[in-house]
Design an enzyme around this catalytic site. Sequence first.
Site, PDB file in Angstrom:
ATOM      1  N   TYR A 137       0.896  -1.166   0.000  1.00 36.06           N
ATOM      2  CA  TYR A 137       0.000   0.000   0.000  1.00 36.06           C
ATOM      3  C   TYR A 137       0.926   1.206   0.000  1.00 36.06           C
ATOM      4  O   TYR A 137       0.937   1.985   0.922  1.00 36.06           O
ATOM      5  CB  TYR A 137      -0.846  -0.097   1.284  1.00 36.06           C
ATOM      6  CG  TYR A 137      -2.007   0.853   1.438  1.00 36.06           C
ATOM      7  CD1 TYR A 137      -3.038   0.894   0.514  1.00 36.06           C
ATOM      8  CD2 TYR A 137      -2.085   1.675   2.560  1.00 36.06           C
ATOM      9  CE1 TYR A 137      -4.111   1.745   0.693  1.00 36.06           C
ATOM     10  CE2 TYR A 137      -3.161   2.528   2.751  1.00 36.06           C
ATOM     11  CZ  TYR A 137      -4.182   2.560   1.813  1.00 36.06           C
ATOM     12  OH  TYR A 137      -5.249   3.392   2.013  1.00 36.06           O
ATOM     13  N   HIS A 142      -2.192   7.701  -3.005  1.00 34.69           N
ATOM     14  CA  HIS A 142      -3.358   6.813  -2.883  1.00 34.69           C
ATOM     15  C   HIS A 142      -3.792   6.686  -1.420  1.00 34.69           C
ATOM     16  O   HIS A 142      -4.979   6.823  -1.101  1.00 34.69           O
ATOM     17  CB  HIS A 142      -3.024   5.434  -3.468  1.00 34.69           C
ATOM     18  CG  HIS A 142      -4.097   4.411  -3.230  1.00 34.69           C
ATOM     19  ND1 HIS A 142      -5.326   4.477  -3.841  1.00 34.69           N
ATOM     20  CD2 HIS A 142      -4.128   3.308  -2.440  1.00 34.69           C
ATOM     21  CE1 HIS A 142      -6.068   3.455  -3.441  1.00 34.69           C
ATOM     22  NE2 HIS A 142      -5.370   2.734  -2.583  1.00 34.69           N
ATOM     23  N   GLU A 210      -1.806  -1.195 -10.517  1.00 35.00           N
ATOM     24  CA  GLU A 210      -0.621  -1.583  -9.741  1.00 35.00           C
ATOM     25  C   GLU A 210       0.404  -2.211 -10.660  1.00 35.00           C
ATOM     26  O   GLU A 210       0.111  -2.565 -11.794  1.00 35.00           O
ATOM     27  CB  GLU A 210      -0.986  -2.631  -8.669  1.00 35.00           C
ATOM     28  CG  GLU A 210      -2.018  -2.175  -7.665  1.00 35.00           C
ATOM     29  CD  GLU A 210      -2.081  -3.080  -6.433  1.00 35.00           C
ATOM     30  OE1 GLU A 210      -1.066  -3.715  -6.081  1.00 35.00           O
ATOM     31  OE2 GLU A 210      -3.172  -3.148  -5.825  1.00 35.00           O
ATOM     32  N   ASP A 242      -5.476  -5.192  -9.560  1.00 38.10           N
ATOM     33  CA  ASP A 242      -5.931  -5.848  -8.331  1.00 38.10           C
ATOM     34  C   ASP A 242      -7.412  -5.508  -8.117  1.00 38.10           C
ATOM     35  O   ASP A 242      -7.749  -4.591  -7.372  1.00 38.10           O
ATOM     36  CB  ASP A 242      -5.070  -5.356  -7.163  1.00 38.10           C
ATOM     37  CG  ASP A 242      -5.269  -6.205  -5.932  1.00 38.10           C
ATOM     38  OD1 ASP A 242      -5.740  -7.339  -6.066  1.00 38.10           O
ATOM     39  OD2 ASP A 242      -4.931  -5.725  -4.830  1.00 38.10           O
ATOM     40  N   LYS A 262     -11.076  -8.528  -2.152  1.00 39.66           N
ATOM     41  CA  LYS A 262      -9.844  -8.472  -2.929  1.00 39.66           C
ATOM     42  C   LYS A 262      -9.487  -9.788  -3.585  1.00 39.66           C
ATOM     43  O   LYS A 262      -8.764  -9.814  -4.565  1.00 39.66           O
ATOM     44  CB  LYS A 262      -8.680  -8.089  -1.997  1.00 39.66           C
ATOM     45  CG  LYS A 262      -8.830  -6.742  -1.364  1.00 39.66           C
ATOM     46  CD  LYS A 262      -8.548  -5.663  -2.370  1.00 39.66           C
ATOM     47  CE  LYS A 262      -8.575  -4.310  -1.702  1.00 39.66           C
ATOM     48  NZ  LYS A 262      -8.091  -3.266  -2.604  1.00 39.66           N
ATOM     49  N   THR A 358      -2.060   0.335  -5.150  1.00 37.39           N
ATOM     50  CA  THR A 358      -2.555   1.261  -6.179  1.00 37.39           C
ATOM     51  C   THR A 358      -1.599   2.434  -6.348  1.00 37.39           C
ATOM     52  O   THR A 358      -1.197   3.052  -5.359  1.00 37.39           O
ATOM     53  CB  THR A 358      -3.938   1.790  -5.754  1.00 37.39           C
ATOM     54  OG1 THR A 358      -4.753   0.661  -5.474  1.00 37.39           O
ATOM     55  CG2 THR A 358      -4.567   2.634  -6.832  1.00 37.39           C
TER      56      THR A 358
HETATM   57 CA    CA Z   1      -4.235  -3.693  -4.051  1.00 40.96          CA
END
Ligand code: CA
Length: 427
Positions: A137, A142, A210, A242, A262, A358
């Site tokens: 992350y 983001h 990503e 993703d 996810k 992201t």
């Molecule tokens: Ca992700």
Amino acid sequence: MPENTNDPAKKSWLEVAQDSDFPIQNIPFGVFLTRDDIITIGTRIGDYAIDLGALHQLGYFEGIPLTDDIFLQDTLNDFISDGKKTWRAVRNRISELFDIENPSLQQNEDHKKVVLFAMDEIEMKLPVQIGDYTDFYSSKEHATNVGTMFRDPENALMPNWLHIPVGYHGRSSTIVPSGIPVRRPVGQTFPKGAEHPVFGPSRLVDFELEMAFITTDANALGEAIPIAEAEDYIFGMVLFNDWSARDIQKWEYVPLGPFLAKNFASSISPWIVTMDALEPFRVESPKQDPEPFPYLRHQGANSYDIHLEVAIAPEGEEATTVTRSNFKYMYWTMVQQLAHHTVNGCTINSGDMMGSGTISGPTPDSYGSMLELSWQGTKPVPLKNNIERKFIADNDTVILKGFCEKSGSRIGFGEVSTKLLPAREID
Ligand code: CA
């Protein structure tokens, strides 16, 4: 062994279009099914797929220590396990063989018939058997956008974010290559204003722009990878969508983090571009303040200038590019992610995959998800022909592209293109 495949002046005897992602300087690795239904490991130059298994059988890799069946496999895992020295030796040899100055294969019509395939005669498969998949992350923009929307604009970043490359363990079982359609998931959500959770198709399916890197065997249980060595354990990179169900995510993620929102699907581009090929496009990563712990400090340029874009094509309609971002915006680098991942002694294996998280840029036209582009569905994103989207609709195709370009030379990843199918019927 020195790496000598990057010379921008080098040309192949295979035709390569000016704007191709796959000039002779790229030499990525992938796995494909041939017209005779044989699965093999290959590379690509221009619009030709090259069967490395056949090349090896014909003796073109003589002098490089490789087992006989190293390329006659349905995954790259064993080849990746052989390590950087072998990857380099093989890429150097391919670069020599396909050099316009080299007549050996160029003038052997029988061999060319066995080794070369047009891209439309083959089917690309998943390039590695992904053992473990971790998603980070690591884009500050983001994380700030999401924190602003869901929590508090004044304290958008969590207190840990500037100290830790935050990540979670994902599922490798649902990672699919480009071209495999994905079905809208069903699950539990808690819509705004509702009194109880509801069960049904997700209404807020999103892409995440990503990239991911693939590792080789790195460490024994209990050992850490020092950041200065981390790069040696990264085989290469792919584009990574993703897929995320934002409404399911919002209801389920407390307190253990992402789960079913996810793991219904993640899509990757099928050619793994090696770190050696990306070398000319190295750039410095954003300055980090506060300075991280010593085990996360690195010298020099540790990021890459990779243009990224996402397009949406509704059924029967032309694609519209909805965002343009860049891998270089990432706050935490891949070597920091790998050093952090192993600092507790966690083992990394050949074929593991690490998602970047992201990748959003600093401006609203560079955000890496519909969640951000439509600002939680409050600003529809215009597409061609007066169509608009807040999230992804049934039968939309989402296309991620990525490439590096510098003084006329270009290396790219091709694309990962995925159609979102309607949810399955619920009884
Ligand atoms: Ca992700």
